[in-house]
Design a protein around this motif. Structure first.
Motif, PDB file in Angstrom:
ATOM      1  N   ILE A  78       0.870  -1.176   0.000  1.00 18.88           N
ATOM      2  CA  ILE A  78       0.000   0.000   0.000  1.00 18.88           C
ATOM      3  C   ILE A  78       0.904   1.221   0.000  1.00 18.88           C
ATOM      4  CG2 ILE A  78      -1.802   1.270   1.200  1.00 18.88           C
ATOM      5  CD1 ILE A  78      -2.705  -1.441   0.127  1.00 18.88           C
ATOM      6  N   PHE A  79       0.678   2.115  -0.945  1.00 17.92           N
ATOM      7  CA  PHE A  79       1.562   3.262  -1.154  1.00 17.92           C
ATOM      8  C   PHE A  79       0.814   4.567  -0.894  1.00 17.92           C
ATOM      9  CE2 PHE A  79       3.422   6.155  -4.613  1.00 17.92           C
ATOM     10  CZ  PHE A  79       4.399   6.650  -3.769  1.00 17.92           C
ATOM     11  N   VAL A  80       1.485   5.488  -0.207  1.00 15.65           N
ATOM     12  CA  VAL A  80       0.951   6.818   0.086  1.00 15.65           C
ATOM     13  C   VAL A  80       1.978   7.847  -0.359  1.00 15.65           C
ATOM     14  CG1 VAL A  80       0.227   8.404   1.919  1.00 15.65           C
ATOM     15  CG2 VAL A  80      -0.374   5.972   2.061  1.00 15.65           C
ATOM     16  N   LEU A  81       1.531   8.873  -1.074  1.00 14.48           N
ATOM     17  CA  LEU A  81       2.408   9.940  -1.571  1.00 14.48           C
ATOM     18  C   LEU A  81       1.932  11.250  -0.956  1.00 14.48           C
ATOM     19  CD1 LEU A  81       4.744  10.666  -3.469  1.00 14.48           C
ATOM     20  CD2 LEU A  81       3.081  10.824  -5.341  1.00 14.48           C
ATOM     21  N   LEU A 106      -3.583   2.857   7.881  1.00 14.10           N
ATOM     22  CA  LEU A 106      -2.269   2.335   7.528  1.00 14.10           C
ATOM     23  C   LEU A 106      -1.729   1.391   8.598  1.00 14.10           C
ATOM     24  CD1 LEU A 106      -0.624   5.535   5.991  1.00 14.10           C
ATOM     25  CD2 LEU A 106      -1.772   3.639   4.815  1.00 14.10           C
ATOM     26  N   ARG A 107      -1.922   1.731   9.863  1.00 16.22           N
ATOM     27  CA  ARG A 107      -1.466   0.846  10.937  1.00 16.22           C
ATOM     28  C   ARG A 107      -2.157  -0.508  10.833  1.00 16.22           C
ATOM     29  NH1 ARG A 107      -3.103   2.458  16.868  1.00 16.22           N
ATOM     30  NH2 ARG A 107      -5.026   1.511  16.114  1.00 16.22           N
ATOM     31  N   SER A 108      -3.475  -0.479  10.574  1.00 21.86           N
ATOM     32  CA  SER A 108      -4.220  -1.738  10.456  1.00 21.86           C
ATOM     33  C   SER A 108      -3.783  -2.533   9.234  1.00 21.86           C
ATOM     34  CB  SER A 108      -5.728  -1.447  10.374  1.00 21.86           C
ATOM     35  OG  SER A 108      -6.198  -0.972  11.613  1.00 21.86           O
ATOM     36  N   LEU A 109      -3.422  -1.856   8.170  1.00 18.23           N
ATOM     37  CA  LEU A 109      -2.982  -2.557   6.972  1.00 18.23           C
ATOM     38  C   LEU A 109      -1.653  -3.273   7.210  1.00 18.23           C
ATOM     39  CD1 LEU A 109      -4.075   0.134   4.392  1.00 18.23           C
ATOM     40  CD2 LEU A 109      -4.813  -2.254   4.341  1.00 18.23           C
ATOM     41  N   ILE A 110      -0.742  -2.641   7.953  1.00 15.04           N
ATOM     42  CA  ILE A 110       0.512  -3.319   8.289  1.00 15.04           C
ATOM     43  C   ILE A 110       0.217  -4.581   9.105  1.00 15.04           C
ATOM     44  CG2 ILE A 110       2.693  -3.145   9.543  1.00 15.04           C
ATOM     45  CD1 ILE A 110       2.611  -0.101   8.967  1.00 15.04           C
ATOM     46  N   ARG A 111      -0.650  -4.447  10.091  1.00 12.46           N
ATOM     47  CA  ARG A 111      -1.010  -5.587  10.935  1.00 12.46           C
ATOM     48  C   ARG A 111      -1.702  -6.680  10.134  1.00 12.46           C
ATOM     49  NH1 ARG A 111      -1.121  -5.045  16.341  1.00 12.46           N
ATOM     50  NH2 ARG A 111      -2.910  -6.447  16.498  1.00 12.46           N
ATOM     51  N   ALA A 112      -2.385  -6.287   9.063  1.00 17.80           N
ATOM     52  CA  ALA A 112      -3.131  -7.251   8.253  1.00 17.80           C
ATOM     53  C   ALA A 112      -2.271  -7.909   7.178  1.00 17.80           C
ATOM     54  CB  ALA A 112      -4.320  -6.555   7.600  1.00 17.80           C
ATOM     55  N   GLY A 113      -0.976  -7.619   7.175  1.00 18.35           N
ATOM     56  CA  GLY A 113      -0.105  -8.315   6.250  1.00 18.35           C
ATOM     57  C   GLY A 113       0.169  -7.560   4.963  1.00 18.35           C
ATOM     58  N   TYR A 114       0.285  -6.239   5.063  1.00 21.50           N
ATOM     59  CA  TYR A 114       0.659  -5.411   3.916  1.00 21.50           C
ATOM     60  C   TYR A 114       1.954  -4.669   4.231  1.00 21.50           C
ATOM     61  CZ  TYR A 114      -3.987  -6.062   1.902  1.00 21.50           C
ATOM     62  OH  TYR A 114      -5.127  -6.609   1.358  1.00 21.50           O
ATOM     63  N   VAL A 115       2.787  -4.513   3.230  1.00 22.30           N
ATOM     64  CA  VAL A 115       3.882  -3.555   3.314  1.00 22.30           C
ATOM     65  C   VAL A 115       3.296  -2.179   3.014  1.00 22.30           C
ATOM     66  CG1 VAL A 115       6.073  -2.816   2.320  1.00 22.30           C
ATOM     67  CG2 VAL A 115       5.589  -5.260   2.581  1.00 22.30           C
ATOM     68  N   VAL A 116       3.595  -1.207   3.846  1.00 23.32           N
ATOM     69  CA  VAL A 116       3.129   0.164   3.618  1.00 23.32           C
ATOM     70  C   VAL A 116       4.334   1.034   3.296  1.00 23.32           C
ATOM     71  CG1 VAL A 116       2.155   2.224   4.721  1.00 23.32           C
ATOM     72  CG2 VAL A 116       1.029   0.004   5.002  1.00 23.32           C
ATOM     73  N   ALA A 117       4.245   1.794   2.214  1.00 26.94           N
ATOM     74  CA  ALA A 117       5.311   2.712   1.811  1.00 26.94           C
ATOM     75  C   ALA A 117       4.746   4.126   1.764  1.00 26.94           C
ATOM     76  CB  ALA A 117       5.868   2.326   0.451  1.00 26.94           C
ATOM     77  N   VAL A 118       5.445   5.065   2.387  1.00 28.33           N
ATOM     78  CA  VAL A 118       5.030   6.464   2.387  1.00 28.33           C
ATOM     79  C   VAL A 118       6.184   7.298   1.846  1.00 28.33           C
ATOM     80  CG1 VAL A 118       4.121   8.380   3.742  1.00 28.33           C
ATOM     81  CG2 VAL A 118       3.604   6.024   4.425  1.00 28.33           C
ATOM     82  N   ALA A 119       5.931   8.063   0.795  1.00 29.83           N
ATOM     83  CA  ALA A 119       6.962   8.887   0.167  1.00 29.83           C
ATOM     84  C   ALA A 119       6.572  10.354   0.237  1.00 29.83           C
ATOM     85  CB  ALA A 119       7.158   8.472  -1.291  1.00 29.83           C
TER      86      ALA A 119
END
Length: 585
Positions: A78-81, A106-119
C-alpha cells in the motif's frame, strides 16, 4: 532500482509493537469476516529512490514483523504519496509517522499483512526537487514510477494499492490516471474530479488550496533517510524547495478555466482536471473507491468521481474533512477492500452494495444507487414577509407556491466574523445578508443530493459575489448550515459539462463566457450547493440566506469593493427565484 537485501538489512530499524487497532462498529461490520492480524511489530527502512528525471524522492517502507523478525514472504504494498512529510519531529520533539497511525487505516494494513510505503512528494519533506504545480503531471508520474519501483522489490507480490485523503487523495487519484501496470486498486478521499469547479467554484477562490506556503523550517523538521546521519542530504533537498511554485498565487492567478498560468506556462486547470483521465483509469481496470464526509466541501466532487467511473464504490460518512466516520468500521472496510483486490479474498465485497452513506436523522444506508440519484426536486420559492414588499434580513419567507412580484436588496457586508483558518464548513450567515425562512415543517423532510439555487439578480456593480446557505433551524431557533455554494455574477453562463454532473448546473468559466452584468440589468443565476444527506425533522424550519462575502475567503481583504456592492434579489411572479431541494420519498 532494486535495494539489495544486505542494504535493506543495514537500514532496518525495528519499531515498538503496534497496539491493537480500534475498530468502531458500523454497517459493514457484520459483513466483514474476522480478520487475523498477526503482525505485532513493524520494521522500517528509508532511502532515496530516483524517478524518471533523476529526482530523488524520500521513501519510507514499513514491513510487518513478529517478535521473531520481519516477514520474509512477498506481500502486497500500500503506497501513500504525501506533501505533509512521511516522518518528522513535531514542536514537542516527538517523532510523527504517517504509517503508524490509523487515520488512513495504515497501521491496520501493516497488521493485516501489507507492506506500507510512504513517500514525500518532490519539493516537500525530505525529497529533492521542486514543485512545478500541484497534483500536476510531473507529480502524477512520480507516483507512477514509485508504484512500479515498489512492485519490483523483493518484499512485494507485484500488486500495489494506494490510499489517501485531501491532498493525499489527489496524489492517489492522479497517480491512477497514469495507469501504472502494478496499481490494482485506489481508495481516494476528499479529492476532486474538476479542480477548477472545486478550488475556484463559481469563479471564486475560498478556503481550500489558498493558504500560504510553509517556511523551510517545516521541511527541515523531517527525519533524514537512513544513512543520512548528519542530515546533509536533507538540507540539500530542502534547499531545492525554494524553487517551488507558490500554491495560492498559482490558483489566484488563473481566473478562467482556460487561463494560462505564469508559473506553469499552460492552461493548468485543464492539466489537473481529473475528468480528462477517468477513461484511462476505467480502461486499465484499476478499482476505485471514493470517500467523503457530509460536512466537507469536496464531498460533491467525490460523488461525481464515483458517478463518472463505472463500478466505483462510494463511502460518505458524518463528520468533517478526512475524519474516519464515527460509528463505522472504517479500517475494516479499507482492509477488506484491499484484501479483495490485492489478495483475491472472497470476502463478500464483490456482492456488497456500491454505496454506503450516512443520512443525518436516519442512519446508514447501503444502496447500489449513488446518493441523490433517486431524489426528486422540490421547489421552494422566495417570498416576501408580512408586508409583501422589500424586506430586511430574516423577514422573507420560503414557500412552495410563488408569491406576488417583489424584490429584496442588501449591501454586501465585509465585516464578518473571523473564521478558523481551516474552517472546512460554513457557519450561519443570516446576520450578514438576506434570509428567507419557511414555516415549521408539518412532516419530516429527507434531503439527499445537491440543492440548486435559482435566483434573478441585479447589482449596482458589473460584478459581485453571491453566496447562498441552506440552514436547518430547530424549534428553539438554533441554526446549522447543511449546504452552501457560491457564484460570481460574471461567471453566470452555464454550458454542457464534459462529464456527468448528476443534473447540477455547470459553469463554463471560459474567458470568452465570463462577462460583466450591466448595472441594473437582471440576470438569472443557477448554481448547486454542497451535497447533503439530512432528515429535517417536523417542527424545524428551512432557511435560505444570501450574502455577498464569506469569512472563509482568505483573500477577502484584497477583493473587497469600496463602497460595497448593492445586490437585489427579484422574486415572485416572473422572476422564479427559488431553491430546488433534492427530496427522497
Amino acid at each position: 532500482m532494486r535495494a539489495t537485501a544486505t542494504v535493506m538489512a543495514m537500514l532496518a530499524m525495528v519499531i515498538a509493537p503496534l497496539p491493537p487497532a480500534a475498530h468502531a462498529q458500523g454497517p459493514s461490520a457484520d459483513a466483514l469476516a474476522p480478520h487475523v492480524q498477526p503482525y505485532e511489530n513493524v520494521q522500517r527502512t528509508s532511502l532515496y529512490v530516483p524517478v524518471r528525471d533523476g529526482t530523488r524522492l524520500a521513501v519510507n517502507i514499513y514491513r510487518p514483523a513478529t517478535p521473531q523478525g520481519v516477514e520474509t514472504a512477498r506481500l502486497p504494498v500500500i503506497f501513500v504519496l504525501t506533501p505533509y512529510r512521511a516522518r518528522f519531529r513535531d514542536a514537542q520533539g516527538k517523532v510523527q509517522e504517517a504509517a503508524l497511525e490509523d487515520r488512513l487505516a495504515l497501521r491496520s494494513l501493516i497488521r493485516a499483512g501489507y507492506v506500507v510505503a510512504v513517500a514525500d512528494i518532490r519539493g516537500k519533506g525530505a525529497s529533492f526537487g521542486s514543485r512545478r504545480g500541484f497534483q500536476d503531471r510531473t507529480e502524477a508520474y512520480d507516483g507512477h514510477d514509485l508504484v512500479e519501483w515498489l512492485a519490483r522489490q523483493d518484499f512485494s507480490t507485484g500488486k500495489v494499492g494506494m490510499i489517501g485523503c485531501s491532498y493525499l487523495g489527489g496524489t492517489t487519484f492522479h497517480t491512477a490516471s497514469t495507469t501504472p501496470p502494478s496499481l490494482k486498486a485506489v481508495f481516494v478521499g476528499a479529492s476532486d474530479l474538476d479542480k477548477y469547479a472545486f478550488v475556484r467554484n463559481g469563479g471564486i477562490t475560498a478556503q481550500f488550496n489558498t493558504r500560504p506556503d510553509e517556511p523551510a523550517e517545516v521541511d527541515l523538521a523531517s527525519l533524514p533517510v537512513d544513512g543520512d546521519g548528519d542530515a546533509a542530504l536533507l538540507r540539500a533537498a530542502v534547499a531545492e524547495h525554494a524553487r517551488n511554485t507558490p500554491m495560492a498565487p498559482l490558483w489566484y492567478g488563473m481566473p478562467h478555466r482556460d487561463s494560462l498560468s505564469r508559473f506553469t506556462g499552460n492552461a493548468f486547470w485543464n492539466e489537473v482536471a481529473m475528468f480528462n483521465y477517468v477513461d484511462r483509469i476505467e480502461a486499465a481496470g484499476i478499482a476505485t473507491y471514493f470517500w467523503g464526509n457530509w460536512q466537507d466541501e469536496p464531498t460533491a466532487q467525490s460523488i461525481l468521481s464515483a458517478a463518472n467511473i463505472t463500478g466505483s464504490r462510494l463511502l460518505v460518512g458524518p463528520g468533517s474533512h478526512c475524519v474516519p466516520p464515527p460509528g463505522f468500521n472504517f479500517t475494516g472496510e479499507v482492509v477488506r477492500y484491499f484484501d479483495h483486490h490485492l489478495k483475491g479474498a472472497a470476502n463478500g465485497l464483490a456482492q456488497a452494495p456500491r454505496a454506503t452513506y450516512w443520512v443525518e436523522g436516519q442512519g446508514w444506508v447501503r444502496s447500489d444507487r449513488l446518493p441523490g440519484t433517486e431524489a426528486r426536486p422540490m421547489t421552494w420559492h422566495l417570498a416576501g414577509g408580512r408586508s409583501g414588499t422589500s424586506q430586511a434580513a430574516n423577514d422573507g419567507t420560503l414557500q412552495q407556491r410563488p408569491d406576488r412580484a417583489g424584490r429584496d436588496t442588501f449591501r454586501v457586508d465585509y465585516n464578518l466574523p473571523d473564521a478558523d483558518y481551516f474552517a472546512f464548513w460554513a457557519q450561519p450567515m443570516d446576520r450578514h445578508g438576506l434570509a428567507w425562512t419557511s414555516a415549521p415543517l408539518a412532516a419530516p423532510l429527507k434531503l439527499v443530493g445537491m440543492p440548486v439555487v435559482r435566483l434573478t439578480v441585479s447589482a449596482d456593480r458589473p460584478d459581485a459575489h453571491v453566496w447562498a446557505y441552506l440552514d436547518q433551524v430547530d424549534s428553539a431557533g438554533k441554526a446549522q448550515v447543511i449546504a452552501f455554494g457560491r457564484l460570481a455574477l460574471s461567471h453566470r453562463k452555464t454550458a454542457k459539462a464534459p462529464y456527468d454532473t448528476l443534473g447540477a448546473p455547470y459553469h463554463s468559466g471560459l474567458r470568452a463566457d465570463v462577462a460583466p452584468l450591466p448595472v441594473g440589468s437582471k440576470a438569472r443565476i443557477d448554481f448547486a450547493l454542497t451535497a447533503l444527506s439530512q432528515v429535517v425533522p417536523a417542527g424545524h424550519r428551512l432557511r435560505l440566506t444570501v450574502t455577498g462575502a464569506d469569512p472563509r475567503q482568505r483573500n477577502l481583504r484584497e477583493i473587497r469593493q469600496d463602497p460595497p456592492p448593492q445586490i437585489t434579489i427579484w422574486r415572485g411572479a416572473g422572476s422564479g427565484s427559488a431553491i430546488d431541494l433534492p427530496v427522497m420519498d
